[in-house]
Structures are given as C-alpha cells and as structure tokens.
Design an enzyme around this catalytic site. Structure first.
Site, PDB file in Angstrom:
ATOM      1  N   ARG A   9       0.873  -1.181   0.000  1.00 34.50           N
ATOM      2  CA  ARG A   9       0.000   0.000   0.000  1.00 34.50           C
ATOM      3  C   ARG A   9       0.907   1.227   0.000  1.00 34.50           C
ATOM      4  O   ARG A   9       2.125   1.104   0.105  1.00 34.50           O
ATOM      5  CB  ARG A   9      -1.012   0.001   1.156  1.00 34.50           C
ATOM      6  CG  ARG A   9      -0.666  -0.621   2.438  1.00 34.50           C
ATOM      7  CD  ARG A   9       0.481   0.004   3.177  1.00 34.50           C
ATOM      8  NE  ARG A   9       0.285   1.436   3.358  1.00 34.50           N
ATOM      9  CZ  ARG A   9       1.236   2.294   3.588  1.00 34.50           C
ATOM     10  NH1 ARG A   9       2.498   1.912   3.673  1.00 34.50           N
ATOM     11  NH2 ARG A   9       0.989   3.574   3.744  1.00 34.50           N
ATOM     12  N   GLY A  10       0.269   2.405  -0.100  1.00 36.89           N
ATOM     13  CA  GLY A  10       1.065   3.630  -0.245  1.00 36.89           C
ATOM     14  C   GLY A  10       1.105   3.967  -1.732  1.00 36.89           C
ATOM     15  O   GLY A  10       1.321   3.066  -2.570  1.00 36.89           O
ATOM     16  N   ALA A  11       0.874   5.238  -2.060  1.00 35.99           N
ATOM     17  CA  ALA A  11       0.661   5.624  -3.457  1.00 35.99           C
ATOM     18  C   ALA A  11       1.797   5.187  -4.413  1.00 35.99           C
ATOM     19  O   ALA A  11       1.527   4.468  -5.391  1.00 35.99           O
ATOM     20  CB  ALA A  11       0.410   7.130  -3.529  1.00 35.99           C
ATOM     21  N   ARG A  33      -7.418  -0.033  -6.719  1.00 39.72           N
ATOM     22  CA  ARG A  33      -7.606   1.042  -5.728  1.00 39.72           C
ATOM     23  C   ARG A  33      -7.762   2.371  -6.483  1.00 39.72           C
ATOM     24  O   ARG A  33      -6.941   2.684  -7.344  1.00 39.72           O
ATOM     25  CB  ARG A  33      -6.430   1.111  -4.742  1.00 39.72           C
ATOM     26  CG  ARG A  33      -6.338  -0.145  -3.861  1.00 39.72           C
ATOM     27  CD  ARG A  33      -5.462   0.059  -2.652  1.00 39.72           C
ATOM     28  NE  ARG A  33      -6.074   0.937  -1.669  1.00 39.72           N
ATOM     29  CZ  ARG A  33      -5.413   1.446  -0.633  1.00 39.72           C
ATOM     30  NH1 ARG A  33      -4.134   1.184  -0.462  1.00 39.72           N
ATOM     31  NH2 ARG A  33      -6.031   2.221   0.225  1.00 39.72           N
ATOM     32  N   ASP A  61      -1.680  10.974  -1.810  1.00 41.48           N
ATOM     33  CA  ASP A  61      -2.136   9.962  -2.771  1.00 41.48           C
ATOM     34  C   ASP A  61      -2.524  10.579  -4.108  1.00 41.48           C
ATOM     35  O   ASP A  61      -2.487   9.914  -5.141  1.00 41.48           O
ATOM     36  CB  ASP A  61      -3.310   9.178  -2.192  1.00 41.48           C
ATOM     37  CG  ASP A  61      -2.804   8.277  -1.091  1.00 41.48           C
ATOM     38  OD1 ASP A  61      -2.655   8.767   0.045  1.00 41.48           O
ATOM     39  OD2 ASP A  61      -2.496   7.113  -1.373  1.00 41.48           O
ATOM     40  N   LYS A  65      -4.347  10.023   3.483  1.00 40.05           N
ATOM     41  CA  LYS A  65      -5.046   9.144   4.421  1.00 40.05           C
ATOM     42  C   LYS A  65      -6.058   9.896   5.279  1.00 40.05           C
ATOM     43  O   LYS A  65      -5.782  11.004   5.739  1.00 40.05           O
ATOM     44  CB  LYS A  65      -3.997   8.460   5.301  1.00 40.05           C
ATOM     45  CG  LYS A  65      -4.488   7.472   6.315  1.00 40.05           C
ATOM     46  CD  LYS A  65      -5.424   6.440   5.766  1.00 40.05           C
ATOM     47  CE  LYS A  65      -4.863   5.662   4.587  1.00 40.05           C
ATOM     48  NZ  LYS A  65      -5.916   4.893   3.862  1.00 40.05           N
TER      49      LYS A  65
HETATM   50  O1  MRU Z   1      -4.385   3.308   2.282  1.00 35.39           O
HETATM   51  P1  MRU Z   1      -2.900   3.487   2.151  1.00 35.39           P
HETATM   52  O2  MRU Z   1      -2.127   2.893   3.274  1.00 35.39           O
HETATM   53  O3  MRU Z   1      -2.417   3.024   0.797  1.00 35.39           O
HETATM   54  O4  MRU Z   1      -2.702   5.039   2.211  1.00 35.39           O
HETATM   55  C1  MRU Z   1      -1.410   5.556   2.119  1.00 35.39           C
HETATM   56  C2  MRU Z   1      -1.330   6.998   2.383  1.00 35.39           C
HETATM   57  O5  MRU Z   1      -2.322   7.680   2.538  1.00 35.39           O
HETATM   58  C3  MRU Z   1       0.032   7.589   2.370  1.00 35.39           C
HETATM   59  O6  MRU Z   1       0.113   8.635   3.277  1.00 35.39           O
HETATM   60  C4  MRU Z   1       0.303   8.135   0.970  1.00 35.39           C
HETATM   61  O7  MRU Z   1       0.122   7.119   0.031  1.00 35.39           O
HETATM   62  C5  MRU Z   1       1.630   8.692   0.845  1.00 35.39           C
HETATM   63  S1  MRU Z   1       2.754   7.430   0.485  1.00 35.39           S
HETATM   64  C6  MRU Z   1       4.281   7.881   0.218  1.00 35.39           C
END
Ligand code: MRU
Length: 345
Positions: free
Chosen positions: A45-47, A88, A237, A248
């Site tokens: 996960r994470g963008a 997603r 994101d 988030k």
């Molecule tokens: O739902 P997630 O865990 O994928 O959400 C991730 C976030 O909101 C992070 O803060 C965002 O992707 C920044 S990642 C470098």
C-alpha cells in the site's frame, strides 16, 4: 535498507505489510492477479508503492500472454491494465504507472511480441528505480525544513513501505534530517482504522533508530496545544492542479489543527502524484473500504452486529492549509495553481 518490492525473473517479491510489525514475511507473486490482490488487500500500500506494484504486475501478465501480433497482444495488455487500475481508486500513481506501461508498448508497435514483453519488464524496473532515486532527491530537497531539535508529527505511513523502498516520501525527509545529525523526534499518529502509523511508521522509525512516539489520532491537538510539535510532514495519494491534497483519512483534521496552532504543514510527494487533469481536490475519487476495518480489530468485533458503518479511507486537505509541497523539483509554495504548472514545464 527496507526492501518493499522487487522484481526478479518474472516474480514480484514484496513484504506483506498486513503482517508487520509482528512478522517480516515476503510474498511471491507469479501472476498479475496475485499482484492485483496484494494491492487490493493492502499487502502492499502507499501511493508510489502501488504504482510500482501495478507496473510489475502488468509485466508479469505480459509474460504469460500468447498472441500472434501487436493488436492481439495490446488488447490483452489493455485488459490487464484496466484490472490493475480498478484495484484502488484514489492514489493516482497507480493509473500513472499503468499508463506508462501501456505507452511503452504503443510506442514500439513495430516490434515482435517477445520484444514487447521485454520492453514492459524493463519499463517496470525503470519505474521502480526512478521511484527510489526520486525519493532520495525529495528527501534532500525537504530536509532544510527540519531544524535541529524539531519534533515532527506524521500521519499514516509515507516511508519506504509506501514507496519502492529505502527512503520514502514524508519519512524520507525526516530520515535525511536524521542522517545529517539533526536531533529530531517523531510523533506518529496511529492512523485509524488500518493503523498504518502504529504498525508501519512506528516499525520503520524504530528500524532506522529515529526517536518516535506513538499517539492516537485524537491526541494530535493536545500535543500541538502544549507546544510539543514544530511541524507536520505527510505524504499524498493525489494532488490536484490547485494544490488540494488527498491523503489518508485524518490528514485534513491534522492540517486544520496545525493551522490553528501556527504549525507548518508540509506535503512530500513525487510529480507522479500530481493530477493536473483535476482543477480541484473535490473531484478526487475517495475509496470506501470494508466496514470490518472499523468494526473489528484483529478479527475481534468491537461494535454491535449489523451496525451501519462509513469507511472513507482518504480525505482532501484544501490547498490553503498546505505551507509547501516538496517534490523532486524542490520546495513548491503557493499559489499552487501557478507554481505546480511552472515546475512541469
Ligand atoms: O491506504 P494506504 O495505506 O495506501 O494510504 C497511504 C497513504 O495515505 C500515504 O500517506 C500516501 O500514500 C503517501 S505514500 C508515500
């Protein structure tokens, strides 16, 4: 170095983030559907990380395609790409990476199918490598915003685990300040409901030896009012052309609190997180996830059966709360609708 995801000989290997911090387990994906599942169920996960994973998933999918010529191959690639994008919806890095994969095929339509497969593999590895190096550049660009002795609040996890690995985005800036010898501390919001702060940021900071204290999300205002937080740094994101930031759920609350307490609020995100096709953050699609993320903790029910639940997992922070956006081009200040356009020229 934290290795979030790697690609070797047609296999994607990723650390299963749902099992952290208890267990460091790596999962191997040998077909594009298992990469898609890893994205959907948040093993990764994470963008930026899901962008890299999707690209690698397309490369694996391509390897297994049987096609006689370009048209047949490309139409099969397109359906794999559509499948990946649907995993997603909020983080634009996913569709950005998939678009790059598609373009790399379109630009080489004269090549035979086995060459196209190799081109896709190379492009996925390039996207991964670029993310690693961009994160280092952003870390260096943003590090000056952190002064010796500062305490930084962060929300969710925007570290190595949220990217191709190593530095990360928001946590990359914090890591760079720490490596420079600055005496810093981190406050990590636990980040309900999926607890990326408690499970992942706390784990990453401890692994890096960076002093970190875990707080629940609803404590942020308390510590700001006490003067214990000097700045907030988060990832993103999707960032609209006007500088509105989707991140988030809970990020907006933190930004409003930061403004009330005169605490600077910074966003660190690569250009691949910018969506210049949207003039405002109101148009960013917000993912809704399974209600069990709210009603259950570790498989144990904490709410009455049949309760109605809302679970939007991102929110949008209006640009007026964002003091600066840090990316690989530098530190971008308002007005964002002008300055984001400038850096893309
Ligand atoms: O739902 P997630 O865990 O994928 O959400 C991730 C976030 O909101 C992070 O803060 C965002 O992707 C920044 S990642 C470098």
């Amino acid at each position: 170095m934290i290795k979030t995801i790697e690609y070797n000989n047609g296999i994607v290997r990723l650390i299963d983030q749902t099992r952290l911090p208890g267990e460091e387990v790596y999962v191997e994906c040998r077909d594009y559907q298992s990469v898609g599942d890893a994205i959907k169920y948040m093993l990764i996960r994470g963008a930026p990380a899901i962008g890299v994973a999707a690209a690698m998933g397309v490369a694996i999918g391509a390897n297994n395609i049987k096609a006689d010529g370009f048209d047949e191959f490309y139409s099969k690639i397109e359906s794999i790409c559509d499948y990946m994008i649907e995993r997603r919806p909020t983080a634009v890095n996913l569709s950005w990476a998939v678009k790059r994969m598609k373009n790399s095929v379109k630009e080489n339509r004269e090549k035979d199918v086995s060459s196209l497969k190799k081109i896709l593999e190379d492009e996925a590895i390039k996207i991964w490598q670029e993310d690693l190096s961009i994160n280092k550049i952003m870390a260096e660009n943003g590090e000056e915003l952190i002064k010796d002795g500062n305490t930084i609040l962060t929300h969710c996890n925007a570290g190595a685990l949220a990217t191709a690995g190593d530095y990360g985005t928001a946590l990359g800036v914090i890591k760079a300040a720490f490596v420079k010898g600055k005496n810093i501390r981190v406050f990590a919001d636990e980040t309900r409901p999926f607890l990326q702060g408690a499970r992942l940021t706390a784990w990453e900071m401890k692994k890096e030896g960076i002093p970190v204290r875990l707080i629940t999300d609803n404590m942020a205002g308390y510590f700001m009012k006490k003067g214990e937080i000097d700045l907030v740094i988060v990832g993103a994101d999707r960032i609209a052309a006007n500088g509105d930031v989707a991140n988030k759920i809970g990020t907006y609350t933190v930004a409003v609190l930061a403004r009330e307490h005169n605490i600077p609020f910074y966003v660190v995100a690569p250009i691949s997180t910018l969506d210049m096709s949207l003039d405002s953050g109101d148009k960013i699609p917000i993912e809704e996830r399974d209600k069990r993320e709210i009603t259950d903790i570790n498989g144990r029910k904490i709410a009455p059966d049949g309760i109605d639940v809302l679970n939007p997992v991102f929110d949008v922070t209006p640009n007026r709360f964002v003091n600066a956006i840090i990316n690989e081009k530098g530190i971008i200040r308002p007005p964002y609708h002008e300055n984001l356009k400038k850096i893309l020229k």
